[in-house]
Design a protein around this motif. Structure first.
Motif, PDB file in Angstrom:
ATOM      1  N   TYR A   1      -3.487  10.337 -10.266  1.00  0.00           N
ATOM      2  CA  TYR A   1      -3.022  10.298  -8.881  1.00  0.00           C
ATOM      3  C   TYR A   1      -4.172  10.126  -7.877  1.00  0.00           C
ATOM      4  CZ  TYR A   1       1.605  11.687 -10.476  1.00  0.00           C
ATOM      5  OH  TYR A   1       2.824  11.717 -11.096  1.00  0.00           O
ATOM      6  N   THR A   2      -5.421  10.280  -8.352  1.00  0.00           N
ATOM      7  CA  THR A   2      -6.573  10.134  -7.450  1.00  0.00           C
ATOM      8  C   THR A   2      -7.248   8.771  -7.592  1.00  0.00           C
ATOM      9  OG1 THR A   2      -8.188  11.040  -9.038  1.00  0.00           O
ATOM     10  CG2 THR A   2      -6.977  12.607  -7.657  1.00  0.00           C
ATOM     11  N   PHE A   3      -6.800   7.952  -8.546  1.00  0.00           N
ATOM     12  CA  PHE A   3      -7.533   6.725  -8.870  1.00  0.00           C
ATOM     13  C   PHE A   3      -7.373   5.607  -7.834  1.00  0.00           C
ATOM     14  CE2 PHE A   3      -7.435   7.600 -13.740  1.00  0.00           C
ATOM     15  CZ  PHE A   3      -8.305   8.649 -13.538  1.00  0.00           C
ATOM     16  N   ARG A   4      -6.384   5.715  -6.943  1.00  0.00           N
ATOM     17  CA  ARG A   4      -6.128   4.617  -6.007  1.00  0.00           C
ATOM     18  C   ARG A   4      -6.358   5.000  -4.546  1.00  0.00           C
ATOM     19  NH1 ARG A   4      -4.347   0.366  -8.620  1.00  0.00           N
ATOM     20  NH2 ARG A   4      -3.454   0.670 -10.695  1.00  0.00           N
ATOM     21  N   ARG A   5      -6.880   6.190  -4.311  1.00  0.00           N
ATOM     22  CA  ARG A   5      -7.053   6.652  -2.941  1.00  0.00           C
ATOM     23  C   ARG A   5      -8.134   5.874  -2.196  1.00  0.00           C
ATOM     24  NH1 ARG A   5      -6.807  13.257  -3.706  1.00  0.00           N
ATOM     25  NH2 ARG A   5      -4.601  13.380  -4.295  1.00  0.00           N
TER      26      ARG A   5
ATOM     27  N   GLU B   1       0.814  -1.222   0.000  1.00  0.00           N
ATOM     28  CA  GLU B   1       0.000   0.000   0.000  1.00  0.00           C
ATOM     29  C   GLU B   1       0.844   1.267   0.000  1.00  0.00           C
ATOM     30  OE1 GLU B   1      -3.744   1.945   2.526  1.00  0.00           O
ATOM     31  OE2 GLU B   1      -2.810   0.061   3.157  1.00  0.00           O
ATOM     32  N   ASP B   2       2.035   1.211   0.624  1.00  0.00           N
ATOM     33  CA  ASP B   2       2.870   2.413   0.694  1.00  0.00           C
ATOM     34  C   ASP B   2       3.525   2.765  -0.639  1.00  0.00           C
ATOM     35  OD1 ASP B   2       4.676   0.363   0.507  1.00  0.00           O
ATOM     36  OD2 ASP B   2       5.808   0.878   2.317  1.00  0.00           O
TER      37      ASP B   2
ATOM     38  N   GLY C   1      -4.825  -1.624   1.312  1.00  0.00           N
ATOM     39  CA  GLY C   1      -4.189  -2.923   1.211  1.00  0.00           C
ATOM     40  C   GLY C   1      -3.328  -3.058  -0.029  1.00  0.00           C
ATOM     41  N   ASN C   2      -2.788  -4.253  -0.245  1.00  0.00           N
ATOM     42  CA  ASN C   2      -1.959  -4.519  -1.418  1.00  0.00           C
ATOM     43  C   ASN C   2      -2.779  -4.371  -2.699  1.00  0.00           C
ATOM     44  OD1 ASN C   2       0.027  -5.063   0.417  1.00  0.00           O
ATOM     45  ND2 ASN C   2       0.092  -7.263   0.043  1.00  0.00           N
TER      46      ASN C   2
END
Length: 307
Positions: free
Chosen positions: A149-153, A80-81, A157-158
């Motif tokens: 950059y907003t698509f995964r907020r 996730e990081d 989790g993995n």
């Protein structure tokens, strides 16, 4: 149909990625680096066309550099990081793809003015203007891809990078902009300019050999753009229909999932096709100069006869 699984498609595309991406990466890097060496070190003089072709080679190289990350992401989940790193790489991938599309459209537009409007071309075409256009393309596609950059907020989790965008990535407004401004508009410019250039070349009194060579090169450039990028954007539209529940049949969903992966792989082949076309585009530029000189001399003759 919430239980519809695409695991079989994912397994198949992982194998296809290795079969297609490894040759693209090896040959694409070699060909584009060679092209940059030729344009930057060996050419005696910069021209508008060489500036556009250098920009195209840089875009292709940027896309090629993302392929190792795509291959890794296809076989491994990311922690996730690493979301920000993933979004950055995804952004670079789409910057390169759509930067290439717009650069190819600009090459066609530049060629159109050189062939069809030689007097106006002398005013519009310059190395400075070509450089400004290339810088604008970079700024435009970087700004246009920033929503990535907003698509995964929303997800925790993995995750699998380059796959599984959130619903924001499949919104109607975003897909319409992508299809219209990312593909249909530059494709229309390319098609119209290419057709007009072909008509003008066929109408000139140049030798049949030169005319046929110029026409073949334009047709080849047109095919090298439409064949890879058209299926890719059809697949994106179909996947949009799936993600927004307009297509519910499981078999169709699986077919579309396979289609979008294969079509994107095909679109990446343009990194090699562009590099192979550089020589022929350069050859076309030389023949275009002959046509330009012929058009100017004919225009001067006509003007003097009217006096």
């Amino acid at each position: 149909m919430t239980n519809c699984s695409t695991e079989g498609v994912d397994t198949l595309t992982k194998k296809l990625d290795l079969v297609i991406y490894v040759p693209i990466l090896v040959f694409g890097l070699a060909l584009n680096i060679m092209a940059l060496v030729v344009f930057c070190r060996l050419l005696r003089k910069w021209t508008e066309s060489s500036i556009y072709m250098t920009n195209l080679a840089l875009m292709d190289l940027l896309l090629l550099l993302q392929l190792p990350f795509k291959m890794h992401a296809a076989h491994h989940e990311w922690a996730e990081d690493k979301k920000l790193l993933c979004s950055f790489l995804e952004s670079l991938y789409f910057v390169a793809m759509y930067g290439s599309i717009y650069t190819i459209a600009c090459i066609a537009l530049d060629r159109y003015f050189a062939i069809n409007h030689p007097f106006r071309a002398k005013q519009l075409r310059s190395k400075r203007n070509a450089l400004i256009v290339c810088v604008f393309i970079w700024l435009f596609v970087m700004g246009a891809t920033s929503p990535i950059y907003t698509f995964r907020r929303e997800k925790t989790g993995n995750f699998t990078c380059f796959h599984g965008f959130s619903d924001k990535g499949w919104s109607t407004a975003l897909i319409v902009c992508l299809e219209v401004f990312g593909f249909l508009l530059p494709a229309a410019v390319l098609v119209v300019c290419s057709i007009q250039s072909i008509r003008t070349l066929k109408a000139t009194k140049n030798s049949n050999r030169k005319k046929q060579a110029g026409v073949r090169i334009i047709y080849s450039s047109l095919a090298a753009f439409l064949v890879p990028f058209t299926p890719c954007h059809i697949a994106i539209f179909l996947q949009y229909l799936v993600r927004n529940d307009h297509i519910l049949d499981c078999k169709k969903k699986q077919d579309i999932a396979l289609f979008i992966q294969v079509s994107i792989n095909i679109a990446n082949v343009t990194c090699c096709l562009d590099a192979l076309c550089y020589y022929f585009i350069a050859k076309e530029v030389r023949s275009t100069k002959d046509t330009l000189k012929l058009s100017i001399s004919r225009g001067r003759t006509t003007s003097s006869s009217d006096v």
